[in-house]
Enzyme design. Structure first.
Site, PDB file in Angstrom:
ATOM      1  N   GLY A 239       0.739  -1.090   0.064  1.00 50.97           N
ATOM      2  CA  GLY A 239       0.017   0.002  -0.243  1.00 50.97           C
ATOM      3  C   GLY A 239       0.762   1.245   0.043  1.00 50.97           C
ATOM      4  O   GLY A 239       0.204   2.494  -0.249  1.00 50.97           O
ATOM      5  N   GLU A 273       3.898  -6.640   2.126  1.00 46.97           N
ATOM      6  CA  GLU A 273       3.472  -7.158   0.990  1.00 46.97           C
ATOM      7  C   GLU A 273       3.978  -5.826  -0.217  1.00 46.97           C
ATOM      8  O   GLU A 273       2.915  -5.462  -0.827  1.00 46.97           O
ATOM      9  CB  GLU A 273       2.214  -7.571   0.713  1.00 46.97           C
ATOM     10  CG  GLU A 273       2.084  -8.860   1.661  1.00 46.97           C
ATOM     11  CD  GLU A 273       0.582  -9.317   1.612  1.00 46.97           C
ATOM     12  OE1 GLU A 273      -0.360  -8.340   1.265  1.00 46.97           O
ATOM     13  OE2 GLU A 273       0.162 -10.226   2.057  1.00 46.97           O
ATOM     14  N   GLY A 275       4.541  -3.390  -3.278  1.00 52.26           N
ATOM     15  CA  GLY A 275       4.366  -3.909  -4.952  1.00 52.26           C
ATOM     16  C   GLY A 275       4.878  -2.416  -5.529  1.00 52.26           C
ATOM     17  O   GLY A 275       6.220  -2.301  -5.991  1.00 52.26           O
ATOM     18  N   ARG A 276       3.832  -1.516  -5.612  1.00 51.65           N
ATOM     19  CA  ARG A 276       4.026  -0.239  -6.144  1.00 51.65           C
ATOM     20  C   ARG A 276       5.258   0.436  -5.854  1.00 51.65           C
ATOM     21  O   ARG A 276       6.240   1.111  -6.657  1.00 51.65           O
ATOM     22  CB  ARG A 276       2.814   0.648  -5.918  1.00 51.65           C
ATOM     23  CG  ARG A 276       3.058   1.799  -6.752  1.00 51.65           C
ATOM     24  CD  ARG A 276       1.864   2.867  -6.095  1.00 51.65           C
ATOM     25  NE  ARG A 276       0.519   2.127  -5.919  1.00 51.65           N
ATOM     26  CZ  ARG A 276      -0.458   2.241  -6.700  1.00 51.65           C
ATOM     27  NH1 ARG A 276      -0.148   2.708  -8.116  1.00 51.65           N
ATOM     28  NH2 ARG A 276      -1.588   1.753  -6.652  1.00 51.65           N
ATOM     29  N   ARG A 313      -3.901   3.010 -16.184  1.00 49.54           N
ATOM     30  CA  ARG A 313      -4.095   3.524 -14.804  1.00 49.54           C
ATOM     31  C   ARG A 313      -4.678   5.092 -15.126  1.00 49.54           C
ATOM     32  O   ARG A 313      -5.685   5.438 -14.188  1.00 49.54           O
ATOM     33  CB  ARG A 313      -2.825   3.655 -14.169  1.00 49.54           C
ATOM     34  CG  ARG A 313      -2.247   2.365 -13.865  1.00 49.54           C
ATOM     35  CD  ARG A 313      -1.003   2.503 -13.023  1.00 49.54           C
ATOM     36  NE  ARG A 313      -1.476   2.851 -11.582  1.00 49.54           N
ATOM     37  CZ  ARG A 313      -1.638   4.181 -11.131  1.00 49.54           C
ATOM     38  NH1 ARG A 313      -1.017   4.899 -11.786  1.00 49.54           N
ATOM     39  NH2 ARG A 313      -1.990   4.461  -9.869  1.00 49.54           N
ATOM     40  N   TYR A 317      -8.079   5.033 -13.037  1.00 48.85           N
ATOM     41  CA  TYR A 317      -8.173   5.976 -11.682  1.00 48.85           C
ATOM     42  C   TYR A 317      -7.653   7.115 -11.781  1.00 48.85           C
ATOM     43  O   TYR A 317      -7.476   7.871 -10.838  1.00 48.85           O
ATOM     44  CB  TYR A 317      -6.899   5.118 -10.885  1.00 48.85           C
ATOM     45  CG  TYR A 317      -6.793   3.606 -10.868  1.00 48.85           C
ATOM     46  CD1 TYR A 317      -7.738   2.802 -10.281  1.00 48.85           C
ATOM     47  CD2 TYR A 317      -5.816   2.999 -11.497  1.00 48.85           C
ATOM     48  CE1 TYR A 317      -7.685   1.300 -10.384  1.00 48.85           C
ATOM     49  CE2 TYR A 317      -5.499   1.791 -11.580  1.00 48.85           C
ATOM     50  CZ  TYR A 317      -6.558   0.896 -11.102  1.00 48.85           C
ATOM     51  OH  TYR A 317      -6.412  -0.429 -11.145  1.00 48.85           O
ATOM     52  N   CYS A 343     -10.290   3.314 -29.742  1.00 49.32           N
ATOM     53  CA  CYS A 343     -11.395   3.830 -30.224  1.00 49.32           C
ATOM     54  C   CYS A 343     -12.393   4.130 -29.043  1.00 49.32           C
ATOM     55  O   CYS A 343     -13.415   3.586 -28.717  1.00 49.32           O
ATOM     56  CB  CYS A 343     -12.435   3.002 -31.263  1.00 49.32           C
ATOM     57  SG  CYS A 343     -11.308   2.778 -32.654  1.00 49.32           S
TER      58      CYS A 343
HETATM   59  N1  LLP Z   1      -1.301  -7.135  -0.760  1.00 47.71           N
HETATM   60  C1  LLP Z   1      -2.553  -7.239  -1.199  1.00 47.71           C
HETATM   61  C2  LLP Z   1      -3.285  -8.293  -0.701  1.00 47.71           C
HETATM   62  C3  LLP Z   1      -2.947  -6.511  -2.420  1.00 47.71           C
HETATM   63  O1  LLP Z   1      -4.136  -6.527  -2.923  1.00 47.71           O
HETATM   64  C4  LLP Z   1      -2.174  -5.494  -2.892  1.00 47.71           C
HETATM   65  C5  LLP Z   1      -2.525  -4.708  -4.144  1.00 47.71           C
HETATM   66  C6  LLP Z   1      -0.847  -5.568  -2.589  1.00 47.71           C
HETATM   67  C7  LLP Z   1      -0.446  -6.335  -1.389  1.00 47.71           C
HETATM   68  C8  LLP Z   1       0.323  -4.538  -3.058  1.00 47.71           C
HETATM   69  O2  LLP Z   1      -0.069  -3.275  -2.917  1.00 47.71           O
HETATM   70  P1  LLP Z   1       1.001  -2.122  -3.490  1.00 47.71           P
HETATM   71  O3  LLP Z   1       1.908  -2.154  -2.270  1.00 47.71           O
HETATM   72  O4  LLP Z   1       1.285  -2.334  -4.489  1.00 47.71           O
HETATM   73  O5  LLP Z   1       0.024  -0.831  -3.036  1.00 47.71           O
HETATM   74  N2  LLP Z   1      -4.101  -1.607 -10.117  1.00 47.71           N
HETATM   75  C9  LLP Z   1      -3.984  -0.481  -9.250  1.00 47.71           C
HETATM   76  C10 LLP Z   1      -3.449  -1.159  -7.872  1.00 47.71           C
HETATM   77  C11 LLP Z   1      -4.378  -2.284  -7.493  1.00 47.71           C
HETATM   78  C12 LLP Z   1      -3.739  -2.893  -5.934  1.00 47.71           C
HETATM   79  C13 LLP Z   1      -4.256  -4.018  -5.756  1.00 47.71           C
HETATM   80  N3  LLP Z   1      -3.633  -4.832  -4.559  1.00 47.71           N
HETATM   81  C14 LLP Z   1      -3.357   0.765  -9.655  1.00 47.71           C
HETATM   82  O6  LLP Z   1      -2.734   0.859 -10.743  1.00 47.71           O
HETATM   83  O7  LLP Z   1      -3.027   1.579  -8.812  1.00 47.71           O
END
Ligand code: LLP
Length: 413
Positions: A239, A273, A275-276, A313, A317, A343
């Protein structure tokens, strides 16, 4: 310095000029900086050094095999969200014990796989899912480790589409119901509760909600321990956001300073966890100008060879990504809508951007596209998935070739 920097007039990825890469590999093209991924992974690892922790990189942000392997080599574990991501994690070399499996709708087949592999934990989303895991595990005489995904009803203050911690969201088990559900699960032979999990949303730049969620997990763990449950870890999800527009946002050290004092009280080990936060600034989407046309007096449409099929994105969003010419020009600044070739009027990468008047053929970079970029690409309008390259040690290599029409049609009869 790592990442995307301008050396004189040309934008480069770790000193490799992006125009050279695009000339060789074509566009649209995703380019990633291995050094940036490594630096950002290590920043989180160091920030949490004061507490036993494991980083389970969220593969959903970017699961290209080479990226997954790079994270594994850095010491990361994996967070997966589907049977496909379990497979990718295994092929990237993660062992089952290094994988946590989250997901709001795991099918019986996906659960059976995860149970057979013996993942570190399945993060469960409902009482029904606990029953299904218990039944499947007993069938193969396994005792599956689960973590309860708690819905703490905390507003992550992010875009509603990526907010997951409110009771109106579909995720997790309402926090008040968890003690009873745990008591019931303790009596089951097929499951063992090893953790509590919360993930309240993504692109979070206000640390207060993350602290509130951590507090809720710690309090719940204490209650459960008092009633005899042996929780081993707290999984605080991902997150943590990034700055898409250049304004300051909290970094990994700020995040750790906020949540660690709370988490340490639990005496439990921590699972993260992210990601981003690791991937977004480590990737850019390269795209060329196809056409330039006047919208109305003084405003221009710049039509690119990439759009919502490569990076959805902005449309999904309302997300902002910086868009910059790879080679700086002296052309006068004009107001532009940077649009894709599809399109749909929503197919817009950036609205009202002041850019040096673009010309067809010019190369542009859409920045901070390393997370949730290529993974969300599609074949809409029969467009082929873009190629991806990884820049490492001043050279690049293709980590995913461009899809061909034959690749796509191979599935059809
Ligand atoms: N853990 C769980 C259970 C999750 O659902 C997610 C992301 C993460 C970890 C990783 O979250 P992060 O650290 O990346 O924020 N497609 C959207 C983002 C969707 C995130 C879904 N879950 C976007 O492009 O902003």
């Amino acid at each position: 310095m790592t990442g995307f920097q301008r050396a004189a007039t040309v934008l480069a990825c770790d000193e490799v000029p992006l125009d050279r890469i695009a000339a060789a590999e074509g566009t649209p093209l995703y380019v990633y900086s291995a050094a940036t991924i490594a630096a950002r992974y290590r920043a989180i690892d160091e920030a949490f050094a004061g507490c036993p922790h494991a980083i389970h990189y969220a593969l959903k942000a970017n699961s290209t095999l080479a990226i997954a392997r790079l994270l594994r080599a850095l010491g990361s574990f994996a967070d997966v969200n589907s049977g496909g991501e379990i497979e990718v994690a295994m092929r990237a070399g993660f062992t089952p014990a290094q994988i946590v499996f989250t997901g709001v709708g795991k099918t019986p087949a996906e659960l059976a796989h995860a149970i057979a592999f013996g993942v570190r934990s399945i993060n469960v989303e409902s009482p029904g899912e606990i029953d299904r895991i218990d039944a499947l595990s007993r069938q193969c005489r396994a005792r599956t480790k689960i973590a309860i995904r708690v819905n703490p009803d905390v507003d992550a203050k992010t875009h509603p589409h990526i907010s997951t911690g409110l009771k109106t969201n579909k995720f997790g088990i309402p926090i008040a119901e968890v003690p009873d559900i745990c008591r019931r699960a303790q009596a089951m032979d097929g499951v063992r509760i090893v953790g509590l999990h919360a993930h309240i949303g993504s692109q979070i730049t206000d640390l207060a909600p993350l602290e509130r969620a951590a507090r809720a997990l710690v309090a719940l763990a204490r209650d459960l321990r008092d009633s005899g449950s042996a929780i081993e870890h707290l999984d605080i999800g991902g997150g943590l956001g990034v700055s898409y527009d250049g304004k300051p946002v909290p970094d990994a050290a700020d995040y750790a300073r906020t949540v660690l004092p709370v988490l340490r009280e639990s005496g439990l080990s921590i699972v993260l966890e992210p990601g981003r936060h690791i991937l977004a600034p480590a990737g850019a989407l390269l795209t060329r100008v196809v056409d330039v046309k006047e919208a109305d007096a003084g405003r221009w449409f710049v039509v690119m060879d990439a759009g919502m099929t490569e990076l959805i994105r902005p449309m999904l969003y309302n997300a902002f990504h910086r868009i910059e010419p790879v080679v700086k020009t002296d052309a006068p600044l004009v107001s532009t809508d940077v649009v894709g070739p599809l399109c749909e009027s929503s197919d817009t990468l950036g609205k009202d951007r002041m850019l040096p008047k673009p010309e067809p053929g010019e190369l542009y970079a859409v920045l901070d596209a390393g997370a949730y970029g290529s993974v969300m690409a599609s074949n809409y309008n029969r467009r082929m998935l873009p190629a991806e390259v990884l820049v490492e040690d001043n050279a690049w290599r293709v980590i995913r070739r461009r899809q061909t029409l034959d690749d796509v049609l191979a599935l059809e009869s």
